[in-house]
Design a protein around this motif. Structure first.
Motif, PDB file in Angstrom:
ATOM      1  N   GLN A 105       0.817  -1.211   0.000  1.00  0.00           N
ATOM      2  CA  GLN A 105       0.000   0.000   0.000  1.00  0.00           C
ATOM      3  C   GLN A 105       0.849   1.259   0.000  1.00  0.00           C
ATOM      4  N   THR A 180      -8.036   3.192  -3.417  1.00  0.00           N
ATOM      5  CA  THR A 180      -8.144   4.542  -2.884  1.00  0.00           C
ATOM      6  C   THR A 180      -8.108   5.576  -4.006  1.00  0.00           C
ATOM      7  N   ASN A 183     -11.383   5.159  -6.357  1.00  0.00           N
ATOM      8  CA  ASN A 183     -12.585   5.688  -5.728  1.00  0.00           C
ATOM      9  C   ASN A 183     -12.518   7.204  -5.574  1.00  0.00           C
ATOM     10  N   VAL A 245     -14.097   3.637   3.361  1.00  0.00           N
ATOM     11  CA  VAL A 245     -14.086   3.813   1.908  1.00  0.00           C
ATOM     12  C   VAL A 245     -14.477   5.236   1.537  1.00  0.00           C
ATOM     13  N   ASN A 248     -11.457   7.522   2.194  1.00  0.00           N
ATOM     14  CA  ASN A 248     -10.445   7.413   1.145  1.00  0.00           C
ATOM     15  C   ASN A 248     -10.864   8.169  -0.113  1.00  0.00           C
ATOM     16  N   ALA A 252      -8.368  11.328  -0.932  1.00  0.00           N
ATOM     17  CA  ALA A 252      -7.353  11.065  -1.959  1.00  0.00           C
ATOM     18  C   ALA A 252      -7.206  12.209  -2.977  1.00  0.00           C
ATOM     19  N   THR A 257      -2.894  10.133  -2.950  1.00  0.00           N
ATOM     20  CA  THR A 257      -3.094   8.740  -2.553  1.00  0.00           C
ATOM     21  C   THR A 257      -2.081   8.294  -1.507  1.00  0.00           C
ATOM     22  N   THR A 260      -2.855   9.753   1.988  1.00  0.00           N
ATOM     23  CA  THR A 260      -4.101   9.168   2.474  1.00  0.00           C
ATOM     24  C   THR A 260      -3.874   7.745   2.978  1.00  0.00           C
ATOM     25  N   VAL A 261      -3.128   6.962   2.219  1.00  0.00           N
ATOM     26  CA  VAL A 261      -2.814   5.587   2.624  1.00  0.00           C
ATOM     27  C   VAL A 261      -2.024   5.571   3.925  1.00  0.00           C
ATOM     28  N   THR A 264      -4.263   6.522   7.012  1.00  0.00           N
ATOM     29  CA  THR A 264      -5.168   5.446   7.434  1.00  0.00           C
ATOM     30  C   THR A 264      -4.401   4.285   8.058  1.00  0.00           C
TER      31      THR A 264
END
Length: 309
Positions: A105, A180, A183, A245, A248, A252, A257, A260-261, A264
């Motif tokens: 990730q 991520t 979406n 979800v 994200n 994002a 991305t 954000t990853v 989380t």
């Protein structure tokens, strides 16, 4: 700053969701059935949220005309991650089941940002951002105990087979970061992060339903444990997953991305330790080790490096 905290909060929901779905699995008997129920509950909650927030129960899909097919791939990617955990755990053990997807990730998230993949905002891949990602990975290793104690030994697969499963673990993580980004882009197209999450969950329900039918997983009803009753909160995993979800998809396009990853994942690690320390949601109490606290500190440093540089 609020977006920063929201990302950490959303990540903290993941280990809570895992504990909730694990309890649901005890009652329904099969992991895929528990996942299907969780996704269905999440879809219903997002359906209601979409109706309340926009006045319409479904997103306006006319805005997706002319866009690539992959904008609808987030739900299928989520199912890959979900099912992958079920397959990976008995073959490489619990520690590697956590660490391999985390590594995938983090680095896929940075790659998406650096190249602007999936229409994500393009961000320079500076040396400090790479150092921050490595720090988060190191902190994760400390938190789950892969450093500072004996290595977990998995014997379910041979050496060559294990490396194939480890590679699959990295791919799982890459799928999570890609979900991520996908979406997030779909949310931008629809003009609604809730609509994007609803679309992702709906597709995920369809994929899981197909898996349940293909595997001929029997429905045995909702059984009660030998002692006590089924707690109400065992049905809440879908709502928790839907929130993650949505977060994200919302964060994002703004934060990128990669960040954000990382946010989380930081929340996930912190909440996992809290669940173990206090024995929450029916889990056994586990004494926290100094190396785990050090791991959290290293993760925080890594987030700061990625955020500020």
């Amino acid at each position: 700053m609020l977006a920063f905290l929201f990302g950490i909060f959303a990540g903290a929901l993941l280990p809570v969701q895992t504990s909730v779905n694990t309890r649901l699995r005890l009652s329904v008997g099969a992991p895929l059935l528990a996942s299907l129920i969780s996704f269905a509950v999440g879809t219903l909650s997002l359906f209601v949220a979409s109706w309340i927030s926009s006045g319409h129960p479904l997103p306006n899909f006319s805005t997706t005309a002319g866009h690539p097919w992959w904008i609808f791939g987030g739900g299928a990617l989520g199912v890959v991650v979900l099912t992958g955990n079920i397959l990976l755990f008995p073959r490489v053990g619990s520690v590697q089941t956590v660490i391999l997807p985390v590594a995938g990730q983090i680095f896929m998230g940075l790659l998406i940002d650096a190249l602007g993949l999936f229409n994500a905002p393009q961000l320079n891949l500076s040396a400090t951002r790479v150092a921050g990602a490595l720090a988060v990975l190191l902190g994760a290793l400390l938190v789950v105990g892969m450093i500072g104690r004996k290595r977990e030994v998995a014997t379910s697969a041979d050496g060559g087979g294990q490396w194939l499963w480890r590679t699959f673990g990295l791919v799982m993580g890459a799928c999570g970061a890609t979900q991520t980004a996908v979406n997030g882009h779909l949310g931008t197209i629809l003009g609604s992060a809730v609509g994007s999450a609803l679309t992702s969950f709906s597709i995920g329900v369809l994929c899981l339903l197909v898996l349940v039918l293909l595997t001929r997983t029997p429905w045995r009803g909702v059984a009660k444990p030998s002692q006590g009753n089924n707690p109400w909160w065992m049905w809440s995993g879908g709502v928790l997953g839907a929130t993650l979800v949505f977060a994200n998809a919302f964060l994002a396009p703004t934060l990128g991305t990669g960040l954000t990853v990382v946010l989380t994942l930081s929340g996930m690690m912190a909440a996992s330790l809290m669940i173990d320390v206090f024995g929450l949601l029916g889990s056994a109490k586990v004494k926290i080790r100094p190396t785990q606290l050090l791991g959290l500190l290293v993760i925080i440093i890594g987030v700061i490096l990625i955020r500020l540089f």
